[in-house]
Design a protein around this motif. Structure first.
Motif, PDB file in Angstrom:
ATOM      1  N   MET A   1     -16.220 -24.494   3.434  1.00 14.03           N
ATOM      2  CA  MET A   1     -17.209 -23.887   2.553  1.00 14.03           C
ATOM      3  C   MET A   1     -17.915 -24.978   1.757  1.00 14.03           C
ATOM      4  O   MET A   1     -17.270 -25.762   1.076  1.00 14.03           O
ATOM      5  CB  MET A   1     -16.527 -22.907   1.596  1.00 14.03           C
ATOM      6  N   THR A   2     -19.243 -25.033   1.834  1.00 10.92           N
ATOM      7  CA  THR A   2     -19.993 -26.031   1.082  1.00 10.92           C
ATOM      8  C   THR A   2     -20.171 -25.559  -0.354  1.00 10.92           C
ATOM      9  O   THR A   2     -19.913 -24.410  -0.700  1.00 10.92           O
ATOM     10  CB  THR A   2     -21.382 -26.240   1.718  1.00 10.92           C
ATOM     11  N   LEU A   3     -20.627 -26.483  -1.205  1.00 11.36           N
ATOM     12  CA  LEU A   3     -20.866 -26.133  -2.606  1.00 11.36           C
ATOM     13  C   LEU A   3     -21.914 -25.038  -2.721  1.00 11.36           C
ATOM     14  O   LEU A   3     -21.768 -24.096  -3.516  1.00 11.36           O
ATOM     15  CB  LEU A   3     -21.306 -27.388  -3.365  1.00 11.36           C
ATOM     16  N   ASP A   4     -22.986 -25.120  -1.918  1.00  8.42           N
ATOM     17  CA  ASP A   4     -24.027 -24.083  -1.945  1.00  8.42           C
ATOM     18  C   ASP A   4     -23.470 -22.739  -1.507  1.00  8.42           C
ATOM     19  O   ASP A   4     -23.802 -21.699  -2.089  1.00  8.42           O
ATOM     20  CB  ASP A   4     -25.198 -24.490  -1.033  1.00  8.42           C
ATOM     21  N   ASP A   5     -22.624 -22.754  -0.467  1.00  8.01           N
ATOM     22  CA  ASP A   5     -22.003 -21.504  -0.008  1.00  8.01           C
ATOM     23  C   ASP A   5     -21.161 -20.896  -1.104  1.00  8.01           C
ATOM     24  O   ASP A   5     -21.150 -19.675  -1.314  1.00  8.01           O
ATOM     25  CB  ASP A   5     -21.118 -21.767   1.225  1.00  8.01           C
ATOM     26  N   PHE A   6     -20.404 -21.756  -1.794  1.00  3.15           N
ATOM     27  CA  PHE A   6     -19.529 -21.241  -2.850  1.00  3.15           C
ATOM     28  C   PHE A   6     -20.341 -20.622  -3.984  1.00  3.15           C
ATOM     29  O   PHE A   6     -20.011 -19.554  -4.493  1.00  3.15           O
ATOM     30  CB  PHE A   6     -18.636 -22.361  -3.390  1.00  3.15           C
ATOM     31  N   LYS A   7     -21.430 -21.308  -4.377  1.00  2.71           N
ATOM     32  CA  LYS A   7     -22.262 -20.782  -5.465  1.00  2.71           C
ATOM     33  C   LYS A   7     -22.904 -19.459  -5.056  1.00  2.71           C
ATOM     34  O   LYS A   7     -23.024 -18.531  -5.863  1.00  2.71           O
ATOM     35  CB  LYS A   7     -23.328 -21.810  -5.843  1.00  2.71           C
ATOM     36  N   ASP A   8     -23.302 -19.363  -3.783  1.00  2.00           N
ATOM     37  CA  ASP A   8     -23.879 -18.125  -3.278  1.00  2.00           C
ATOM     38  C   ASP A   8     -22.850 -16.993  -3.322  1.00  2.00           C
ATOM     39  O   ASP A   8     -23.158 -15.864  -3.704  1.00  2.00           O
ATOM     40  CB  ASP A   8     -24.373 -18.335  -1.844  1.00  2.00           C
ATOM     41  N   LYS A   9     -21.605 -17.337  -2.952  1.00  2.00           N
ATOM     42  CA  LYS A   9     -20.530 -16.342  -2.992  1.00  2.00           C
ATOM     43  C   LYS A   9     -20.236 -15.921  -4.427  1.00  2.00           C
ATOM     44  O   LYS A   9     -19.969 -14.754  -4.710  1.00  2.00           O
ATOM     45  CB  LYS A   9     -19.273 -16.909  -2.324  1.00  2.00           C
ATOM     46  N   LEU A  10     -20.295 -16.875  -5.345  1.00  5.14           N
ATOM     47  CA  LEU A  10     -20.065 -16.581  -6.759  1.00  5.14           C
ATOM     48  C   LEU A  10     -21.115 -15.614  -7.282  1.00  5.14           C
ATOM     49  O   LEU A  10     -20.807 -14.646  -7.993  1.00  5.14           O
ATOM     50  CB  LEU A  10     -20.090 -17.885  -7.558  1.00  5.14           C
ATOM     51  N   ASP A  11     -22.387 -15.849  -6.914  1.00  5.45           N
ATOM     52  CA  ASP A  11     -23.476 -14.951  -7.327  1.00  5.45           C
ATOM     53  C   ASP A  11     -23.263 -13.553  -6.754  1.00  5.45           C
ATOM     54  O   ASP A  11     -23.493 -12.542  -7.438  1.00  5.45           O
ATOM     55  CB  ASP A  11     -24.823 -15.506  -6.861  1.00  5.45           C
ATOM     56  N   SER A  12     -22.824 -13.476  -5.497  1.00  4.17           N
ATOM     57  CA  SER A  12     -22.589 -12.170  -4.864  1.00  4.17           C
ATOM     58  C   SER A  12     -21.454 -11.429  -5.548  1.00  4.17           C
ATOM     59  O   SER A  12     -21.514 -10.206  -5.730  1.00  4.17           O
ATOM     60  CB  SER A  12     -22.259 -12.361  -3.376  1.00  4.17           C
ATOM     61  N   ASN A  13     -20.412 -12.155  -5.952  1.00 10.45           N
ATOM     62  CA  ASN A  13     -19.298 -11.523  -6.658  1.00 10.45           C
ATOM     63  C   ASN A  13     -19.744 -10.983  -8.013  1.00 10.45           C
ATOM     64  O   ASN A  13     -19.303  -9.912  -8.436  1.00 10.45           O
ATOM     65  CB  ASN A  13     -18.148 -12.522  -6.841  1.00 10.45           C
ATOM     66  N   LYS A  14     -20.626 -11.724  -8.694  1.00  8.51           N
ATOM     67  CA  LYS A  14     -21.156 -11.253  -9.976  1.00  8.51           C
ATOM     68  C   LYS A  14     -21.983  -9.981  -9.781  1.00  8.51           C
ATOM     69  O   LYS A  14     -21.895  -9.035 -10.557  1.00  8.51           O
ATOM     70  CB  LYS A  14     -22.005 -12.348 -10.631  1.00  8.51           C
ATOM     71  N   GLU A  15     -22.808  -9.988  -8.727  1.00  5.78           N
ATOM     72  CA  GLU A  15     -23.626  -8.813  -8.416  1.00  5.78           C
ATOM     73  C   GLU A  15     -22.736  -7.609  -8.108  1.00  5.78           C
ATOM     74  O   GLU A  15     -23.019  -6.482  -8.536  1.00  5.78           O
ATOM     75  CB  GLU A  15     -24.548  -9.116  -7.242  1.00  5.78           C
ATOM     76  N   ASN A  16     -21.642  -7.850  -7.378  1.00  6.50           N
ATOM     77  CA  ASN A  16     -20.714  -6.779  -7.049  1.00  6.50           C
ATOM     78  C   ASN A  16     -20.062  -6.221  -8.306  1.00  6.50           C
ATOM     79  O   ASN A  16     -19.841  -5.013  -8.434  1.00  6.50           O
ATOM     80  CB  ASN A  16     -19.639  -7.291  -6.080  1.00  6.50           C
ATOM     81  N   SER A  17     -19.761  -7.092  -9.264  1.00 10.60           N
ATOM     82  CA  SER A  17     -19.168  -6.657 -10.532  1.00 10.60           C
ATOM     83  C   SER A  17     -20.139  -5.762 -11.306  1.00 10.60           C
ATOM     84  O   SER A  17     -19.740  -4.748 -11.887  1.00 10.60           O
ATOM     85  CB  SER A  17     -18.788  -7.878 -11.367  1.00 10.60           C
TER      86      SER A  17
END
Length: 529
Positions: A1-17
């Motif tokens: 997982m690249t840093l960009d992928d991780f940040k994208d996943k973090l944003d998606s988790n926030k949206e899901n919350s």
């Protein structure tokens, strides 16, 4: 997982919350408009081909325990065309209206968004894979079982007589995997014993009615052994449903990643981090603890935890191995302190400081922490000095809690205000716990004076009274001189007493005397950590 992928996943988790909050608010409004005492929402998860209780809420917004089906006789199915999202369970008939219809359509819109987001997070609609490995003599049985499992779960079942070619897929930590072994003796299991031990997946073995074989599987960590004479496909579904929460959450509920940072150097992050890790491992023998020394100056934790002044391998070597694998990692910077306590050696050379700030290291570190969090219930990351570097801000993003250490004097408090403002703007305010170290030092100022100096609004007032540790130099000075942990050599000290108080306040564990005073019912409803 690249840093960009991780940040994208973090944003998606926030949206899901955010979507979870919107769904909850819509259900609360539905209960209020229909004058229902409470309603329950059951989510349909098609890979399990079943409905699962998601939420029960009353019209005042209070989340309740799941009610029995007998109390809730009526259902409102939530669907769009042929796609079913779930149903609302209620205890009386309601009169439909245009407002109710609009609200239900809004709720379905949220659920559809959430489904698309979950698909993005998981990489597909399926939250787990099923692998069915079998002995050559059981090929027909395996093919029949494949059909049965695909009928029970809306997933594809991969059938093979060898696990070797699927190892890289199984070790992909983005998706959960269920492994079913069909065996007629222990040969196939013994052949892949080392592989099985390295996996952190749900494994089910179907084999002969042989107690010794069942016990052997248990020693490998396989808790689900089914006698082939008593086998029914439904038994596998029951096992999977009973462990569903673990399957759906790679980072298990209750597991924590905690970062410790100090407002200034020498404020005690390493001392507190090492000792709290040791206390957790002592008091939670069934939990696995990992302490990571990620301070950006020359690390000293190795002197206390490993009794090794010059470690050959450090966190740089470990992260560059690119995978979490206990046996391999123990040769590359990971050290085993005791059965459930491990640590990672920090950097020993100034030249490494520049490297650990690079994106390539941070990306590998994120992947390692993500993968190791399947095995470790608590990961304590000692960051040393608090700052806004790329490395540390990335860690602040991924952890569950940030312990910010300070002292009650003017230089430290002014830094606290600046750093707290940065954390607030980054949306990390709720993660922060302030740990006041050496609060009774001669130059310490009062909490009231600090509050006045900070001049913050009531909503932003920092709580300094919750977690305080006194100046116990007599104990800690001796421990530092002999490179000892106070949690080992000074268990009755004031420092350890107050540190344990913090861990208990945070409900990481409970003392024996507290347990003995609790009633039977209160112990049943205690949060699992």
């Amino acid at each position: 997982m690249t840093l960009d992928d991780f940040k994208d996943k973090l944003d998606s988790n926030k949206e899901n919350s955010i979507l979870n909050t919107q769904i909850q608010e819509a259900l609360e409004l539905f209960a209020d408009l229909t004058n229902l005492d409470d309603i329950s929402y059951y989510k349909y998860e098609y890979e399990y081909n079943n409905f699962f209780h998601n939420l029960t809420i009353d019209k005042d917004g209070n989340v309740l325990d799941e009610k029995s089906h007998e109390d809730q006789k009526y259902k409102i199915t939530l669907r769009k065309d042929k796609l079913v999202y779930g149903y609302i369970s209620i205890n009386k008939r309601i009169k439909s209206s245009s407002i109710i219809k609009k609200l239900l359509n809004k709720l379905i819109k949220y659920l559809n968004k959430q489904k698309e987001l979950e698909k993005k997070l998981l990489g597909s609609d399926v939250s787990f894979n099923i692998f069915l490995f079998h002995d050559d003599t059981l090929d027909m049985f395996a093919q029949n079982l494949k059909g049965g499992l695909e009928g029970l779960f809306n997933v594809d079942v991969i059938v093979d007589n060898s696990i070797e070619k699927h190892i890289s897929t199984i070790k992909n930590k983005e998706t959960k995997h269920i492994i079913v072994y069909l065996i007629d003796d222990e040969r196939n299991i013994k052949k892949y014993e080392s592989v099985i031990k390295s996996l952190n997946e749900l494994i089910i073995v179907i084999g002969p009615n042989d107690h010794k074989l069942s016990m052997y599987c248990g020693k490998l960590g396989i808790q689900n052994y089914i006698s082939i004479n008593e086998f029914k496909a439904e038994a596998i579904k029951e096992i999977i449903l009973n462990t569903r929460n673990e399957l759906l959450n790679k980072n298990k509920y209750g597991n924590k990643i905690i970062a410790l940072s100090g407002i200034s150097g020498g404020i005690g992050t390493t001392t507190i981090g090492m000792n709290m890790s040791d206390l957790l491992s002592q008091n939670l023998p069934d939990k696995n603890i990992l302490y990571i020394d990620l301070s950006t100056t020359k690390a000293v934790s190795n002197l206390f935890l490993q009794k090794n002044p010059l470690p050959n391998k450090t966190i740089v070597d470990l992260i560059n191995t690119s995978e979490f694998h206990l046996e391999n990692n123990l040769q590359n910077g990971l050290s085993k302190i005791r059965e459930n306590f491990y640590c990672v050696t920090g950097i020993q050379k100034h030249i490494d400081k520049e490297y650990i700030e690079k994106d390539v290291f941070i990306s590998k570190l994120l992947e390692y922490v993500s993968n190791s969090s399947d095995y470790f219930n608590f990961i304590i990351i000692d960051l040393g000095l608090a700052d806004a570097s790329n490395l540390k801000t990335t860690i602040y993003d991924i952890v569950n809690e940030i312990w910010l250490l300070t002292e009650m004097n003017l230089p430290h408090i002014s830094k606290v205000k600046t750093f707290y403002s940065l954390m607030k703007r980054a949306g990390l305010k709720e993660k922060i716990s302030f740990i006041v170290n050496r609060y009774d030092s001669q130059n310490a100022i009062s909490v009231n004076d600090v509050t006045s100096i900070l001049n913050m609004t009531s909503g932003d007032k920092i709580q300094f009274d919750d977690y305080k540790i006194p100046n116990d130099y007599k104990t800690l000075g001796k421990c530092w001189n002999y490179c000892e942990l106070a949690s080992q050599s000074a268990k009755e000290s004031l420092f350890i007493e107050k540190l344990e108080d913090i861990l208990k306040k945070k409900e990481f564990y409970y003392s024996e005397d507290k347990k003995s005073k609790e009633g039977f019912f209160s112990s049943l409803f205690k949060k699992s950590k």
